[in-house]
Scaffold this active site. Sequence first.
Site, PDB file in Angstrom:
ATOM      1  N   CYS A 151     -28.734  10.358 -46.997  1.00 36.69           N
ATOM      2  CA  CYS A 151     -29.613  11.428 -46.498  1.00 36.69           C
ATOM      3  C   CYS A 151     -29.311  11.728 -45.033  1.00 36.69           C
ATOM      4  O   CYS A 151     -29.112  12.873 -44.654  1.00 36.69           O
ATOM      5  CB  CYS A 151     -31.073  11.047 -46.698  1.00 36.69           C
ATOM      6  SG  CYS A 151     -31.524  10.984 -48.443  1.00 36.69           S
ATOM      7  N   HIS A 152     -29.299  10.676 -44.207  1.00 36.91           N
ATOM      8  CA  HIS A 152     -28.983  10.884 -42.791  1.00 36.91           C
ATOM      9  C   HIS A 152     -28.038   9.822 -42.293  1.00 36.91           C
ATOM     10  O   HIS A 152     -27.948   9.557 -41.107  1.00 36.91           O
ATOM     11  CB  HIS A 152     -30.270  10.901 -41.954  1.00 36.91           C
ATOM     12  CG  HIS A 152     -31.383  11.677 -42.588  1.00 36.91           C
ATOM     13  ND1 HIS A 152     -32.285  11.113 -43.461  1.00 36.91           N
ATOM     14  CD2 HIS A 152     -31.690  12.989 -42.524  1.00 36.91           C
ATOM     15  CE1 HIS A 152     -33.113  12.044 -43.899  1.00 36.91           C
ATOM     16  NE2 HIS A 152     -32.783  13.184 -43.354  1.00 36.91           N
ATOM     17  N   GLY A 153     -27.359   9.147 -43.212  1.00 36.71           N
ATOM     18  CA  GLY A 153     -26.318   8.205 -42.822  1.00 36.71           C
ATOM     19  C   GLY A 153     -26.808   6.875 -42.298  1.00 36.71           C
ATOM     20  O   GLY A 153     -26.413   6.435 -41.216  1.00 36.71           O
TER      21      GLY A 153
END
Length: 191
Positions: A151-153
């Site tokens: 999703c955001h690493g």
Amino acid sequence: MASGAHSHHHSTTIDSPAIEPDEDRRDFLILATSAVGAVGVAGAAWPFIRSWSPSADVLSQATTEVDVSAIAEGQMITVPWQGKPVFVLHRSPQQIKSAQEGDKASLPSPQTDGERVIKPEWLVVLAICTHLGCVPQAIGTGEFGGFLCPCHGSHYDTSGRIRKGPAPANLTVPAYMFKDEKTLVIGKAKE
Ligand code: FES
């Protein structure tokens, strides 16, 4: 936002009419299906997942029992506990070594591997990213060989500890115990 974060939404093949329109649970079921496929233990894990009927009764159950004898070394299954997905990973010697070596790294949320497992061979963590709650990808993903949340690493290691990315905390270890050699009970600590 990385593509593919929710790609499992597009491959819905759940055929049970008992499934309720509950986003979290649908996510879980599909994840369980794809995670099992990814590690090639469909034969071992399907009977359990198939036989799990997502009724209100099951959802409210405080504990989930898992027969771990069919999970080969290096393989992982995802099981429901109180409506949440839980990763149960049978760690290989390399995965254990990697987790223990991580003890010496500079950790955003310091915790030793020994504090996070009862038996080194078994990692049991909630499959819920501590950033915004996505379900991380299965074992062997990300830069630390553990779990990548695309999703955001956020990168988690083989102990489920956050190592890189925006997530503020390690994957949660639920209360659990081994009732006997092959039976894991999630949601209950040893008395
Ligand atoms: S939810 Fe943002 S990185 Fe996992």
